[in-house]
Design a protein around this motif. Structure first.
Motif, short mmCIF file in Angstrom:
data_model
loop_
_atom_site.label_atom_id
_atom_site.label_comp_id
_atom_site.label_asym_id
_atom_site.label_seq_id
_atom_site.Cartn_x
_atom_site.Cartn_y
_atom_site.Cartn_z
N ALA A 1 6.34 -0.51 -7.71
CA ALA A 1 5.71 0.43 -8.63
C ALA A 1 5.64 1.80 -7.98
O ALA A 1 4.76 2.06 -7.16
CB ALA A 1 4.32 -0.06 -9.01
N ASN A 2 6.60 2.68 -8.34
CA ASN A 2 6.63 4.04 -7.80
C ASN A 2 6.53 4.07 -6.28
O ASN A 2 5.74 4.81 -5.69
CB ASN A 2 5.52 4.90 -8.40
CG ASN A 2 5.77 5.20 -9.87
OD1 ASN A 2 6.86 5.02 -10.38
ND2 ASN A 2 4.73 5.65 -10.57
N GLY A 3 7.33 3.24 -5.62
CA GLY A 3 7.35 3.21 -4.16
C GLY A 3 6.31 2.32 -3.53
O GLY A 3 6.24 2.24 -2.30
N VAL A 4 5.49 1.65 -4.34
CA VAL A 4 4.48 0.71 -3.84
C VAL A 4 5.03 -0.70 -4.06
O VAL A 4 5.40 -1.08 -5.17
CB VAL A 4 3.14 0.87 -4.56
CG1 VAL A 4 2.14 -0.16 -4.06
CG2 VAL A 4 2.60 2.29 -4.37
N TYR A 5 5.06 -1.49 -2.98
CA TYR A 5 5.59 -2.85 -3.03
C TYR A 5 4.44 -3.83 -3.22
O TYR A 5 3.42 -3.74 -2.53
CB TYR A 5 6.36 -3.16 -1.75
CG TYR A 5 7.56 -2.26 -1.56
CD1 TYR A 5 8.82 -2.63 -2.00
CD2 TYR A 5 7.42 -1.01 -0.94
CE1 TYR A 5 9.92 -1.80 -1.85
CE2 TYR A 5 8.52 -0.17 -0.77
CZ TYR A 5 9.76 -0.57 -1.23
OH TYR A 5 10.84 0.26 -1.09
N ILE A 6 4.60 -4.77 -4.17
CA ILE A 6 3.52 -5.67 -4.55
C ILE A 6 4.03 -7.10 -4.56
O ILE A 6 5.13 -7.38 -5.05
CB ILE A 6 2.97 -5.32 -5.96
CG1 ILE A 6 2.58 -3.84 -6.02
CG2 ILE A 6 1.76 -6.20 -6.30
CD1 ILE A 6 2.24 -3.37 -7.43
N VAL A 7 3.21 -8.03 -4.02
CA VAL A 7 3.51 -9.47 -4.08
C VAL A 7 2.32 -10.18 -4.70
O VAL A 7 1.16 -9.94 -4.32
CB VAL A 7 3.80 -10.04 -2.68
CG1 VAL A 7 3.88 -11.57 -2.73
CG2 VAL A 7 5.11 -9.48 -2.13
N LEU A 8 2.61 -11.05 -5.68
CA LEU A 8 1.61 -11.94 -6.27
C LEU A 8 2.05 -13.36 -5.99
O LEU A 8 3.14 -13.76 -6.38
CB LEU A 8 1.50 -11.70 -7.78
CG LEU A 8 0.58 -12.66 -8.55
CD1 LEU A 8 -0.87 -12.45 -8.14
CD2 LEU A 8 0.75 -12.45 -10.06
N THR A 9 1.20 -14.13 -5.30
CA THR A 9 1.59 -15.50 -4.93
C THR A 9 1.27 -16.48 -6.05
O THR A 9 0.52 -16.18 -6.98
CB THR A 9 0.87 -15.94 -3.64
OG1 THR A 9 -0.51 -16.17 -3.94
CG2 THR A 9 0.99 -14.89 -2.55
N ALA A 10 1.86 -17.68 -5.93
CA ALA A 10 1.59 -18.73 -6.90
C ALA A 10 0.15 -19.21 -6.83
O ALA A 10 -0.36 -19.83 -7.76
CB ALA A 10 2.55 -19.91 -6.67
N GLY A 11 -0.54 -18.90 -5.72
CA GLY A 11 -1.96 -19.26 -5.58
C GLY A 11 -2.90 -18.17 -6.01
O GLY A 11 -4.12 -18.30 -5.84
N GLY A 12 -2.36 -17.04 -6.55
CA GLY A 12 -3.22 -15.99 -7.08
C GLY A 12 -3.58 -14.89 -6.11
O GLY A 12 -4.39 -14.01 -6.44
N GLU A 13 -3.01 -14.87 -4.92
CA GLU A 13 -3.29 -13.81 -3.95
C GLU A 13 -2.34 -12.64 -4.22
O GLU A 13 -1.14 -12.82 -4.46
CB GLU A 13 -3.10 -14.30 -2.51
CG GLU A 13 -3.48 -13.28 -1.46
CD GLU A 13 -3.33 -13.78 -0.04
OE1 GLU A 13 -3.68 -13.05 0.91
OE2 GLU A 13 -2.85 -14.93 0.12
N ILE A 14 -2.89 -11.40 -4.16
CA ILE A 14 -2.10 -10.22 -4.39
C ILE A 14 -2.24 -9.26 -3.22
O ILE A 14 -3.33 -9.11 -2.65
CB ILE A 14 -2.48 -9.52 -5.72
CG1 ILE A 14 -1.45 -8.43 -6.07
CG2 ILE A 14 -3.90 -8.98 -5.68
CD1 ILE A 14 -1.57 -7.93 -7.50
N SER A 15 -1.10 -8.64 -2.83
CA SER A 15 -1.12 -7.68 -1.74
C SER A 15 -0.10 -6.58 -2.06
O SER A 15 0.92 -6.84 -2.72
CB SER A 15 -0.74 -8.35 -0.40
OG SER A 15 -0.76 -7.41 0.66
N ALA A 16 -0.39 -5.37 -1.63
CA ALA A 16 0.48 -4.23 -1.91
C ALA A 16 0.59 -3.38 -0.66
O ALA A 16 -0.31 -3.34 0.20
CB ALA A 16 -0.05 -3.40 -3.08
N HIS A 17 1.72 -2.65 -0.56
CA HIS A 17 1.96 -1.80 0.61
C HIS A 17 2.81 -0.60 0.20
O HIS A 17 3.74 -0.72 -0.58
CB HIS A 17 2.70 -2.60 1.70
CG HIS A 17 2.73 -1.94 3.02
ND1 HIS A 17 3.81 -1.22 3.50
CD2 HIS A 17 1.79 -1.88 4.01
CE1 HIS A 17 3.56 -0.77 4.70
NE2 HIS A 17 2.33 -1.14 5.05
N LEU A 18 2.42 0.57 0.76
CA LEU A 18 3.12 1.81 0.45
C LEU A 18 4.15 2.12 1.52
O LEU A 18 3.87 2.00 2.71
CB LEU A 18 2.11 2.95 0.36
CG LEU A 18 2.67 4.32 -0.03
CD1 LEU A 18 3.31 4.29 -1.41
CD2 LEU A 18 1.55 5.37 0.01
#
Length: 222
Positions: A205-222
């Protein structure tokens, strides 16, 4: 700007066939006869009936002439439009492992995460970005074949969380090992959605990398 790249249609490949032609060689009939002391020769002159049934002499004359054989047929080489595989590109990840990336089609990449010669995981883009949580190392493979990795920073859903780059993620559970994350901008509009269904998901998303796991955990990094 949406965090997801639009899809591109695949190409269709064709293979031209080989056409073979056969030729039949027919030798012409010849005849020789002695006509004078000079020993000249002439070809036999067959007659053919005309429209009234009167035999008309053929006009072909010569000494022992034969019809030249036609040229030998040539096989047409098949054309090919198959795209060769691209070379493997390697990239180091933050935990010391390596991503081996190869293009296999339009917006279609495969990245193998390798450590000490062992393949630990595989990411594949197929008309969408891909993401993975590998023991708290998050990895995103984008549609253009780029790999981005970072450690930690996860938030366990369901819930609403602030992400890098000013984004907000609203994570909801919609089934067993299935979560949805709405990516919300500063104007509270939903600019994109990630959904994990039995496997992790990733996006950009506009240079921001995002991961959503199958267990519901979300993390993002610029």
């Amino acid at each position: 700007m949406s965090p997801f790249t639009t899809r591109r249609a695949t190409t269709v490949r064709t293979l031209a066939g080989t056409i073979l032609a056969a030729a039949l060689i027919v030798p012409a009939a010849t005849a020789c006869s002695s006509t004078s002391a000079a020993h000249t020769t002439a070809a036999a002159t067959p007659t053919t009936p005309d429209a009234q049934g009167t035999a008309a002499p053929a006009t072909t004359t010569g000494a022992h002439r034969t019809t030249a054989p036609p040229a030998s047929p040539r096989a047409t080489a098949p054309a090919t439009t198959a795209k060769p595989k691209s070379p493997v590109r390697t990239q180091s990840l933050v935990d010391g492992s390596t991503a081996e990336v190869q293009e296999v089609g339009a917006q279609h990449y495969v990245a193998k995460i390798v450590h000490n010669g062992d393949v630990l995981a595989t990411l594949e883009t197929n008309d969408s970005d891909a993401g993975l949580d590998a023991n708290d190392m998050f990895v995103v493979l984008s549609l253009d074949g780029q790999v981005h990795s970072w450690m930690g920073g996860g938030n366990q859903g369901p819930g609403t969380f602030k992400l890098a780059g000013g984004w907000t993620a609203k994570v909801t559970k919609i089934g067993d090992l299935r979560y949805r994350a709405q990516i919300i901008g500063n104007d509270n509009s939903v600019d994109g959605t990630l959904e994990s269904n039995q496997h992790d998901a990733g996006g950009v998303a506009n240079g921001v990398y995002i991961v959503l796991t199958a267990g519901g955990e979300i993390s993002a990094h610029l």
